[in-house]
Design an enzyme around this catalytic site. Sequence first.
Site, PDB file in Angstrom:
ATOM      1  N   TYR A 128       4.708   6.467   9.790  1.00  0.00           N
ATOM      2  CA  TYR A 128       3.863   5.322   9.450  1.00  0.00           C
ATOM      3  C   TYR A 128       4.662   4.252   8.688  1.00  0.00           C
ATOM      4  O   TYR A 128       4.503   3.050   8.945  1.00  0.00           O
ATOM      5  CB  TYR A 128       2.660   5.781   8.619  1.00  0.00           C
ATOM      6  CG  TYR A 128       1.546   4.760   8.539  1.00  0.00           C
ATOM      7  CD1 TYR A 128       0.667   4.579   9.608  1.00  0.00           C
ATOM      8  CD2 TYR A 128       1.373   3.962   7.408  1.00  0.00           C
ATOM      9  CE1 TYR A 128      -0.357   3.647   9.553  1.00  0.00           C
ATOM     10  CE2 TYR A 128       0.352   3.023   7.343  1.00  0.00           C
ATOM     11  CZ  TYR A 128      -0.507   2.877   8.422  1.00  0.00           C
ATOM     12  OH  TYR A 128      -1.517   1.938   8.365  1.00  0.00           O
ATOM     13  N   HIS A 156       0.848  -1.189   0.000  1.00  0.00           N
ATOM     14  CA  HIS A 156       0.000   0.000   0.000  1.00  0.00           C
ATOM     15  C   HIS A 156       0.884   1.239   0.000  1.00  0.00           C
ATOM     16  O   HIS A 156       1.733   1.387   0.872  1.00  0.00           O
ATOM     17  CB  HIS A 156      -0.891   0.031   1.240  1.00  0.00           C
ATOM     18  CG  HIS A 156      -2.045  -0.921   1.167  1.00  0.00           C
ATOM     19  ND1 HIS A 156      -3.176  -0.787   1.927  1.00  0.00           N
ATOM     20  CD2 HIS A 156      -2.253  -2.016   0.393  1.00  0.00           C
ATOM     21  CE1 HIS A 156      -4.036  -1.754   1.635  1.00  0.00           C
ATOM     22  NE2 HIS A 156      -3.488  -2.527   0.717  1.00  0.00           N
ATOM     23  N   PRO A 211      -2.852   0.644  19.250  1.00  0.00           N
ATOM     24  CA  PRO A 211      -2.692   0.086  17.906  1.00  0.00           C
ATOM     25  C   PRO A 211      -2.843   1.077  16.747  1.00  0.00           C
ATOM     26  O   PRO A 211      -2.598   0.712  15.599  1.00  0.00           O
ATOM     27  CB  PRO A 211      -3.797  -0.977  17.836  1.00  0.00           C
ATOM     28  CG  PRO A 211      -4.813  -0.553  18.840  1.00  0.00           C
ATOM     29  CD  PRO A 211      -4.060   0.142  19.930  1.00  0.00           C
ATOM     30  N   TYR A 249      -8.577   5.361   8.492  1.00  0.00           N
ATOM     31  CA  TYR A 249      -8.700   5.622   9.931  1.00  0.00           C
ATOM     32  C   TYR A 249      -9.678   6.783  10.073  1.00  0.00           C
ATOM     33  O   TYR A 249      -9.414   7.870   9.539  1.00  0.00           O
ATOM     34  CB  TYR A 249      -7.362   6.044  10.533  1.00  0.00           C
ATOM     35  CG  TYR A 249      -6.272   4.995  10.521  1.00  0.00           C
ATOM     36  CD1 TYR A 249      -5.509   4.747   9.381  1.00  0.00           C
ATOM     37  CD2 TYR A 249      -5.974   4.269  11.677  1.00  0.00           C
ATOM     38  CE1 TYR A 249      -4.493   3.797   9.392  1.00  0.00           C
ATOM     39  CE2 TYR A 249      -4.949   3.318  11.691  1.00  0.00           C
ATOM     40  CZ  TYR A 249      -4.220   3.091  10.543  1.00  0.00           C
ATOM     41  OH  TYR A 249      -3.212   2.158  10.549  1.00  0.00           O
ATOM     42  N   LYS A 273       1.970  -0.161  15.051  1.00  0.00           N
ATOM     43  CA  LYS A 273       3.402  -0.205  15.367  1.00  0.00           C
ATOM     44  C   LYS A 273       3.848  -1.367  16.250  1.00  0.00           C
ATOM     45  O   LYS A 273       5.044  -1.664  16.309  1.00  0.00           O
ATOM     46  CB  LYS A 273       3.812   1.107  16.062  1.00  0.00           C
ATOM     47  CG  LYS A 273       3.757   2.315  15.155  1.00  0.00           C
ATOM     48  CD  LYS A 273       4.823   2.215  14.083  1.00  0.00           C
ATOM     49  CE  LYS A 273       4.547   3.112  12.913  1.00  0.00           C
ATOM     50  NZ  LYS A 273       4.994   2.588  11.637  1.00  0.00           N
TER      51      LYS A 273
HETATM   52  P1  FAD Z   1       3.598 -11.551  21.822  1.00  0.00           P
HETATM   53  O1  FAD Z   1       3.061 -11.652  20.446  1.00  0.00           O
HETATM   54  O2  FAD Z   1       2.658 -11.138  22.916  1.00  0.00           O
HETATM   55  O3  FAD Z   1       4.265 -12.951  22.180  1.00  0.00           O
HETATM   56  C1  FAD Z   1       4.636 -13.256  23.498  1.00  0.00           C
HETATM   57  C2  FAD Z   1       4.653 -14.767  23.671  1.00  0.00           C
HETATM   58  O4  FAD Z   1       5.104 -15.045  24.982  1.00  0.00           O
HETATM   59  C3  FAD Z   1       3.280 -15.402  23.539  1.00  0.00           C
HETATM   60  O5  FAD Z   1       3.336 -16.471  22.628  1.00  0.00           O
HETATM   61  C4  FAD Z   1       2.929 -15.843  24.948  1.00  0.00           C
HETATM   62  O6  FAD Z   1       2.159 -17.044  24.963  1.00  0.00           O
HETATM   63  C5  FAD Z   1       4.306 -16.057  25.541  1.00  0.00           C
HETATM   64  N1  FAD Z   1       4.345 -15.907  27.006  1.00  0.00           N
HETATM   65  C6  FAD Z   1       3.705 -15.007  27.780  1.00  0.00           C
HETATM   66  N2  FAD Z   1       4.014 -15.187  29.069  1.00  0.00           N
HETATM   67  C7  FAD Z   1       4.859 -16.237  29.131  1.00  0.00           C
HETATM   68  C8  FAD Z   1       5.516 -16.889  30.184  1.00  0.00           C
HETATM   69  N3  FAD Z   1       5.374 -16.508  31.461  1.00  0.00           N
HETATM   70  N4  FAD Z   1       6.335 -17.918  29.893  1.00  0.00           N
HETATM   71  C9  FAD Z   1       6.499 -18.315  28.597  1.00  0.00           C
HETATM   72  N5  FAD Z   1       5.894 -17.728  27.548  1.00  0.00           N
HETATM   73  C10 FAD Z   1       5.085 -16.695  27.816  1.00  0.00           C
HETATM   74  N6  FAD Z   1      -0.365  -4.454  16.959  1.00  0.00           N
HETATM   75  C11 FAD Z   1      -0.617  -3.819  15.839  1.00  0.00           C
HETATM   76  O7  FAD Z   1       0.335  -3.274  15.263  1.00  0.00           O
HETATM   77  N7  FAD Z   1      -1.899  -3.800  15.330  1.00  0.00           N
HETATM   78  C12 FAD Z   1      -2.939  -4.436  15.953  1.00  0.00           C
HETATM   79  O8  FAD Z   1      -4.074  -4.432  15.476  1.00  0.00           O
HETATM   80  C13 FAD Z   1      -2.712  -5.095  17.150  1.00  0.00           C
HETATM   81  N8  FAD Z   1      -3.716  -5.742  17.815  1.00  0.00           N
HETATM   82  C14 FAD Z   1      -3.432  -6.367  19.013  1.00  0.00           C
HETATM   83  C15 FAD Z   1      -4.432  -7.007  19.733  1.00  0.00           C
HETATM   84  C16 FAD Z   1      -4.170  -7.624  20.964  1.00  0.00           C
HETATM   85  C17 FAD Z   1      -5.289  -8.324  21.734  1.00  0.00           C
HETATM   86  C18 FAD Z   1      -2.847  -7.592  21.471  1.00  0.00           C
HETATM   87  C19 FAD Z   1      -2.546  -8.247  22.822  1.00  0.00           C
HETATM   88  C20 FAD Z   1      -1.849  -6.961  20.738  1.00  0.00           C
HETATM   89  C21 FAD Z   1      -2.122  -6.341  19.513  1.00  0.00           C
HETATM   90  N9  FAD Z   1      -1.124  -5.702  18.764  1.00  0.00           N
HETATM   91  C22 FAD Z   1      -1.384  -5.077  17.610  1.00  0.00           C
HETATM   92  C23 FAD Z   1       0.236  -5.684  19.174  1.00  0.00           C
HETATM   93  C24 FAD Z   1       1.068  -6.759  18.474  1.00  0.00           C
HETATM   94  O9  FAD Z   1       0.291  -7.887  18.211  1.00  0.00           O
HETATM   95  C25 FAD Z   1       2.205  -7.038  19.403  1.00  0.00           C
HETATM   96  O10 FAD Z   1       2.976  -5.844  19.502  1.00  0.00           O
HETATM   97  C26 FAD Z   1       3.095  -8.205  18.974  1.00  0.00           C
HETATM   98  O11 FAD Z   1       2.407  -9.419  19.107  1.00  0.00           O
HETATM   99  C27 FAD Z   1       4.351  -8.234  19.839  1.00  0.00           C
HETATM  100  O12 FAD Z   1       5.043  -9.408  19.633  1.00  0.00           O
HETATM  101  P2  FAD Z   1       5.894 -10.070  20.800  1.00  0.00           P
HETATM  102  O13 FAD Z   1       6.543 -11.248  20.183  1.00  0.00           O
HETATM  103  O14 FAD Z   1       6.711  -9.044  21.469  1.00  0.00           O
HETATM  104  O15 FAD Z   1       4.820 -10.499  21.904  1.00  0.00           O
HETATM  105  C1  DHB Z   2      -4.598  -3.173  11.528  1.00  0.00           C
HETATM  106  C2  DHB Z   2      -4.398  -2.892  12.848  1.00  0.00           C
HETATM  107  C3  DHB Z   2      -3.934  -1.654  13.194  1.00  0.00           C
HETATM  108  O1  DHB Z   2      -3.709  -1.357  14.474  1.00  0.00           O
HETATM  109  C4  DHB Z   2      -3.686  -0.683  12.254  1.00  0.00           C
HETATM  110  O2  DHB Z   2      -3.259   0.532  12.644  1.00  0.00           O
HETATM  111  C5  DHB Z   2      -3.878  -0.977  10.943  1.00  0.00           C
HETATM  112  C6  DHB Z   2      -4.335  -2.235  10.583  1.00  0.00           C
HETATM  113  C7  DHB Z   2      -5.111  -4.508  11.143  1.00  0.00           C
HETATM  114  O3  DHB Z   2      -5.347  -5.329  12.037  1.00  0.00           O
HETATM  115  O4  DHB Z   2      -5.307  -4.740   9.947  1.00  0.00           O
END
Ligand code: FAD
Ligand code: DHB
Length: 394
Positions: free
Chosen positions: A388, A76, A296, A204, A300
């Site tokens: 962005y 995009h 979100p 948005y 990022k």
């Molecule tokens: P995570 O993906 O959280 O992975 C952490 C891992 O650690 C998990 O698999 C978990 O099971 C494991 N874990 C946790 N505790 C323990 C423990 N004690 N021992 C062992 N393992 C453990 N970002 C966006 O940019 N856009 C979005 O729309 C968006 N929506 C989101 C919706 C939700 C509900 C959440 C929670 C986050 C969202 N995010 C979004 C943020 C994005 O998904 C995260 O920033 C991203 O997943 C970060 O990756 P990570 O690997 O750091 O952590």
């Molecule tokens: C999506 C989530 C976001 O937080 C965003 O800023 C843009 C797209 C998505 O889930 O597609």
Amino acid sequence: MVKTVKTSVCIIGSGPGGLLLSQLLSNEGIDTVLIDRRDQVHIEGRIRAGVLEQGTVEALQEAGVADRLNREGLQHYGFELAFDGDRHRIDLRALTGKPVTVYGQTEVTKDLFSRRHAQGQQFFFNAQNVQPENLLSTKPSVSFLIDGQALRVTCDYVAGCDGFQGVSRRSIPADVLKTFERVYPFGWLGILVDRPPVSEELIYANHARGFALASMRSETRSRYYVQCGADDRPGDWSDDRFWEEFEIRLGPDAARGLQTGPSFEKSIALLRSFVAEPMRYGNLFLAGDAAHIVPPTGAKGLNLAVADVRILSRALTEHYRTGNDHWIDTYSETVLKRVWKVERFSWQLSTLMHQFPQNSEFEKRMQRAEFDYLCSSEAASRTIAENYVGLPLE
Ligand code: FAD
Ligand code: DHB
């Protein structure tokens, strides 16, 4: 009897951050073990982010896990901001020359799992009572239980990639760790629906009734969000209620041609800004959501986790290749500088695009004036665009 496993880097958390770190280190011949409290099916099924910065795409390409992303990711070169039905396009191509790529976090995670398994990565899933130990010594370890069996991984370094609820950050003593937090008084309700997206690009929208976002996962699958109450439950939102709100908030122009249908996923995420400092304690490094959360709005969270593990893998690789610990010693400082800039952008865009219950008429006029300024100023639009598409790694 405790079963002991040895590795170089023990990674807690098998989300996108932990998986990519293990892939990058494995590509350099550095051995890792991955521990997660959930199983692979659960991790792959978590519907979360959808927009990848170019730097994230390049990191996945360099890591050798981007074949499907290259084929299926949707590039995009712009997105829209809408305010009470008025629309302004942020032209990423003209303003930065770079695209973003729409490709779900679920898919990134599947691609990484598939590659890690193919290369024989050692995983421990469904681990309970995960406990990092001896973090200030040169031989730290992580102990845990699987089906009642006690295990211990001894290593040189522990990478805490275990998300916001994880154990790693909590292993840093309270008198060392400083945290900064802002909780927003609302959430996002997201749905997935097998209907073509209402718009070719993301929209948005801020509307008097609240925020809405039109996003997508493919040309036939849409991901749509509306701002909801912080205490709302997904069950409070029937599909009919969702569609009615979503259409009003996008505005008649942007919602023209909207195809509604039965949602097959519906979940609520609360919005939070959070940073923990420092991101290193002895031989423990925090990366991704374990150390910081962004609301979100700027897409990022996932991108920030990827940026952290790129910098961490560079630091660890340098240590194992040359014995030079410069990047290890500066990891926390380097990463946090960028983290705060991304926190600032996510907070600013969230503040502009949502209805805050406590906002006075003055603050509402400030939001509108900022939107009008963006519409009339290329410099202001460029500021949004360059954040962005992603700030450079330090
Ligand atoms: P995570 O993906 O959280 O992975 C952490 C891992 O650690 C998990 O698999 C978990 O099971 C494991 N874990 C946790 N505790 C323990 C423990 N004690 N021992 C062992 N393992 C453990 N970002 C966006 O940019 N856009 C979005 O729309 C968006 N929506 C989101 C919706 C939700 C509900 C959440 C929670 C986050 C969202 N995010 C979004 C943020 C994005 O998904 C995260 O920033 C991203 O997943 C970060 O990756 P990570 O690997 O750091 O952590
Ligand atoms: C999506 C989530 C976001 O937080 C965003 O800023 C843009 C797209 C998505 O889930 O597609």
